[in-house]
Design a protein around this motif. Sequence first.
Motif, PDB file in Angstrom:
ATOM      1  N   CYS A   1       6.825  54.576 -24.485  1.00 22.61           N
ATOM      2  CA  CYS A   1       7.830  54.503 -23.427  1.00 22.61           C
ATOM      3  C   CYS A   1       8.586  53.184 -23.554  1.00 22.61           C
ATOM      4  O   CYS A   1       7.983  52.127 -23.769  1.00 22.61           O
ATOM      5  CB  CYS A   1       7.131  54.584 -22.058  1.00 22.61           C
ATOM      6  SG  CYS A   1       8.224  54.279 -20.641  1.00 22.61           S
ATOM      7  N   SER A   2       9.900  53.220 -23.412  1.00 15.34           N
ATOM      8  CA  SER A   2      10.692  51.995 -23.523  1.00 15.34           C
ATOM      9  C   SER A   2      10.504  51.083 -22.320  1.00 15.34           C
ATOM     10  O   SER A   2      10.763  49.897 -22.393  1.00 15.34           O
ATOM     11  CB  SER A   2      12.174  52.334 -23.704  1.00 15.34           C
ATOM     12  OG  SER A   2      12.635  53.077 -22.596  1.00 15.34           O
ATOM     13  N   ARG A   3       9.996  51.623 -21.208  1.00 19.68           N
ATOM     14  CA  ARG A   3       9.773  50.815 -20.004  1.00 19.68           C
ATOM     15  C   ARG A   3       8.402  50.155 -20.011  1.00 19.68           C
ATOM     16  O   ARG A   3       8.265  48.982 -19.723  1.00 19.68           O
ATOM     17  CB  ARG A   3       9.918  51.688 -18.760  1.00 19.68           C
ATOM     18  CG  ARG A   3       9.614  50.955 -17.473  1.00 19.68           C
ATOM     19  CD  ARG A   3       9.835  51.841 -16.243  1.00 19.68           C
ATOM     20  NE  ARG A   3       9.391  51.150 -15.063  1.00 19.68           N
ATOM     21  CZ  ARG A   3       8.382  51.549 -14.300  1.00 19.68           C
ATOM     22  NH1 ARG A   3       7.729  52.652 -14.604  1.00 19.68           N
ATOM     23  NH2 ARG A   3       8.030  50.862 -13.253  1.00 19.68           N
ATOM     24  N   CYS A   4       7.360  50.937 -20.337  1.00 26.33           N
ATOM     25  CA  CYS A   4       5.999  50.415 -20.187  1.00 26.33           C
ATOM     26  C   CYS A   4       5.196  50.398 -21.477  1.00 26.33           C
ATOM     27  O   CYS A   4       4.059  49.955 -21.470  1.00 26.33           O
ATOM     28  CB  CYS A   4       5.251  51.223 -19.124  1.00 26.33           C
ATOM     29  SG  CYS A   4       4.825  52.915 -19.633  1.00 26.33           S
ATOM     30  N   THR A   5       5.732  50.882 -22.562  1.00 25.57           N
ATOM     31  CA  THR A   5       5.110  50.966 -23.892  1.00 25.57           C
ATOM     32  C   THR A   5       3.916  51.918 -23.976  1.00 25.57           C
ATOM     33  O   THR A   5       3.279  52.006 -25.008  1.00 25.57           O
ATOM     34  CB  THR A   5       4.693  49.585 -24.466  1.00 25.57           C
ATOM     35  OG1 THR A   5       3.577  49.085 -23.752  1.00 25.57           O
ATOM     36  CG2 THR A   5       5.851  48.604 -24.458  1.00 25.57           C
TER      37      THR A   5
ATOM     38  N   CYS B   1       8.851  59.543 -17.749  1.00 32.19           N
ATOM     39  CA  CYS B   1       7.565  59.013 -18.199  1.00 32.19           C
ATOM     40  C   CYS B   1       6.556  59.145 -17.059  1.00 32.19           C
ATOM     41  O   CYS B   1       6.916  58.980 -15.887  1.00 32.19           O
ATOM     42  CB  CYS B   1       7.734  57.545 -18.582  1.00 32.19           C
ATOM     43  SG  CYS B   1       6.186  56.696 -18.979  1.00 32.19           S
TER      44      CYS B   1
ATOM     45  N   CYS C   1       4.705  57.070 -16.029  1.00 32.07           N
ATOM     46  CA  CYS C   1       4.636  55.803 -15.298  1.00 32.07           C
ATOM     47  C   CYS C   1       5.593  55.777 -14.107  1.00 32.07           C
ATOM     48  O   CYS C   1       5.495  54.897 -13.249  1.00 32.07           O
ATOM     49  CB  CYS C   1       4.917  54.614 -16.221  1.00 32.07           C
ATOM     50  SG  CYS C   1       6.630  54.415 -16.750  1.00 32.07           S
ATOM     51  N   SER C   2       6.481  56.743 -14.013  1.00 33.59           N
ATOM     52  CA  SER C   2       7.500  56.714 -12.958  1.00 33.59           C
ATOM     53  C   SER C   2       6.925  56.801 -11.552  1.00 33.59           C
ATOM     54  O   SER C   2       7.555  56.357 -10.599  1.00 33.59           O
ATOM     55  CB  SER C   2       8.524  57.820 -13.172  1.00 33.59           C
ATOM     56  OG  SER C   2       7.912  59.087 -13.016  1.00 33.59           O
TER      57      SER C   2
END
Length: 136
Positions: A80-84, A99, A101-102
């Motif tokens: 994920c580009s936000r949280c890897t 993702c 993680c959202s």
Amino acid sequence: MASPDAVRQYLACWLQVGKGIVDGQTTWRPERISQGDDYSPEFLSRWREMEQRGLHRYYLAGTEVSLGQLCGDDWEIVACSRCTMPIPVKVLGMMTSPCPCSDLSLWPHLGLPLPHGVVDSRVRLAELQVRLQEES
């Protein structure tokens, strides 16, 4: 195509941050995901059970794509580009879900180590040894 091993590692990472595996109305969260250099017996037992029953029955909580679909040709597991963290990305067609993680309000938590799959220390040390020998 995401391999079953990649899907299993994807699950292991998300289970470490509190996500669960959904089967109908039931959500399963293991107590331990890894043990030493391998997955825990509890996690491996559940994984084998899910494979036998059919991965299409199971979802990571907060997602819409079954684990069986992830093992198909349409999906890959990437960071994920936000949280890897590992996320499924549709290779063919359009991605419709965010993702996982959202819906985690305190994620990513950069003050904590990121979850990861199991690492075989012996293999990793052997790779380092070979690399050091090549450099000298």
